[in-house]
Design an enzyme around this catalytic site. Sequence first.
Site, PDB file in Angstrom:
ATOM      1  N   LEU A 180     -22.858  29.176 -13.586  1.00 28.92           N
ATOM      2  CA  LEU A 180     -22.086  28.327 -12.682  1.00 28.92           C
ATOM      3  C   LEU A 180     -20.973  27.673 -13.491  1.00 28.92           C
ATOM      4  O   LEU A 180     -21.195  27.258 -14.633  1.00 28.92           O
ATOM      5  CB  LEU A 180     -22.972  27.245 -12.065  1.00 28.92           C
ATOM      6  N   ASP A 181     -19.787  27.571 -12.910  1.00 28.92           N
ATOM      7  CA  ASP A 181     -18.683  26.888 -13.584  1.00 28.92           C
ATOM      8  C   ASP A 181     -19.063  25.441 -13.883  1.00 28.92           C
ATOM      9  O   ASP A 181     -19.891  24.857 -13.175  1.00 28.92           O
ATOM     10  CB  ASP A 181     -17.436  26.892 -12.699  1.00 28.92           C
ATOM     11  N   PRO A 182     -18.462  24.838 -14.922  1.00 29.96           N
ATOM     12  CA  PRO A 182     -18.729  23.414 -15.194  1.00 29.96           C
ATOM     13  C   PRO A 182     -18.497  22.525 -13.975  1.00 29.96           C
ATOM     14  O   PRO A 182     -19.229  21.559 -13.764  1.00 29.96           O
ATOM     15  CB  PRO A 182     -17.743  23.095 -16.324  1.00 29.96           C
ATOM     16  N   ARG A 196     -14.149  31.028  -6.377  1.00 33.44           N
ATOM     17  CA  ARG A 196     -12.787  30.559  -6.662  1.00 33.44           C
ATOM     18  C   ARG A 196     -11.752  31.588  -6.200  1.00 33.44           C
ATOM     19  O   ARG A 196     -10.708  31.242  -5.637  1.00 33.44           O
ATOM     20  CB  ARG A 196     -12.623  30.291  -8.158  1.00 33.44           C
TER      21      ARG A 196
END
Length: 312
Positions: A47-49, A181
């Site tokens: 997961l992205d930050p 995204r």
Amino acid sequence: MSRPRKRWRDVDGVFLLDKPQGMSSNDIMQKVKRLFQANKAGHTGALDPLATGMLPICLGEATKFSQFLLDADKRYLVTAKLGERTDTSDAEGQVVETREVNLETQQILTALEQFRGDILQVPTMFSALKHNGKPLYEYARQGITVEREARPITIFELNFIEYNAPFLTLEVHCSKGTYIRTLVDDLGEVLGCGAHVTMLRRTAVADYPVAEMMPINELQLLAESFPLSELDRLLLPTDTAVSKLPALHLDAEQSKAIGFGQRVKFANEQQLSGQVRLFSAENLFLGVLNRREYYSPTTINYTIRITSLPFL
């Protein structure tokens, strides 16, 4: 006086972490590993930050089955800001384009239609996909753009939740390899105004229950207040990582043969079509079998500790 060194241990199972915002998946995984004092750990899809939500952490023998969770469907809740594109397609990037937003809800609903079902998606440059052995995001940070091939993905559900201009909230149920995204960026282009992600929360991985998720601060408190045995009770069984596969239970004779690494005969080969979960006569999970010219577990757990078993 120095602190006594921690004793790392063999502990097996899946911990459902509710990932906090601002940490990388690898950093938070290492923290969970330390709290459990586990010898081995691995996550099941970064997961992205910026993102929060469900991040299954596989410990010990469960790491052998993490690929099944990497390949599993995922669900997300995402909020996009319309009217701005960023270089990373999320709020952590630099704004590269600003456009006017003048949209009605029906226009958004119509645009969503083309993103449902089987579609092609070009991965973002700010991803961990590798080109010549180097992650794409390293090229992106150097200002280098690498040509990427569009990849097939499936959007099973794309539900409109709320539009409060310029913010749009959606719920997404998607296949592996989907970049939310990129989905938002592509939607922004179809709408003609640009968009980027401002909030992203993963709400489901495979069939794991949301209620079983635990934030890292709660795990930290438990680790400081209780023995490791209490933490171990939080772990889901290793075979939950492959719960969608049909189960095959061995009888006592077959289980004994497995223990000695011997060939095992099956009365009904129809039971063995495709991949199956293998259990001993005592209902212990042994591993996953793939059907080839003969049967051998692709992975097996700590109960037997054999890497390959031939079957007839």
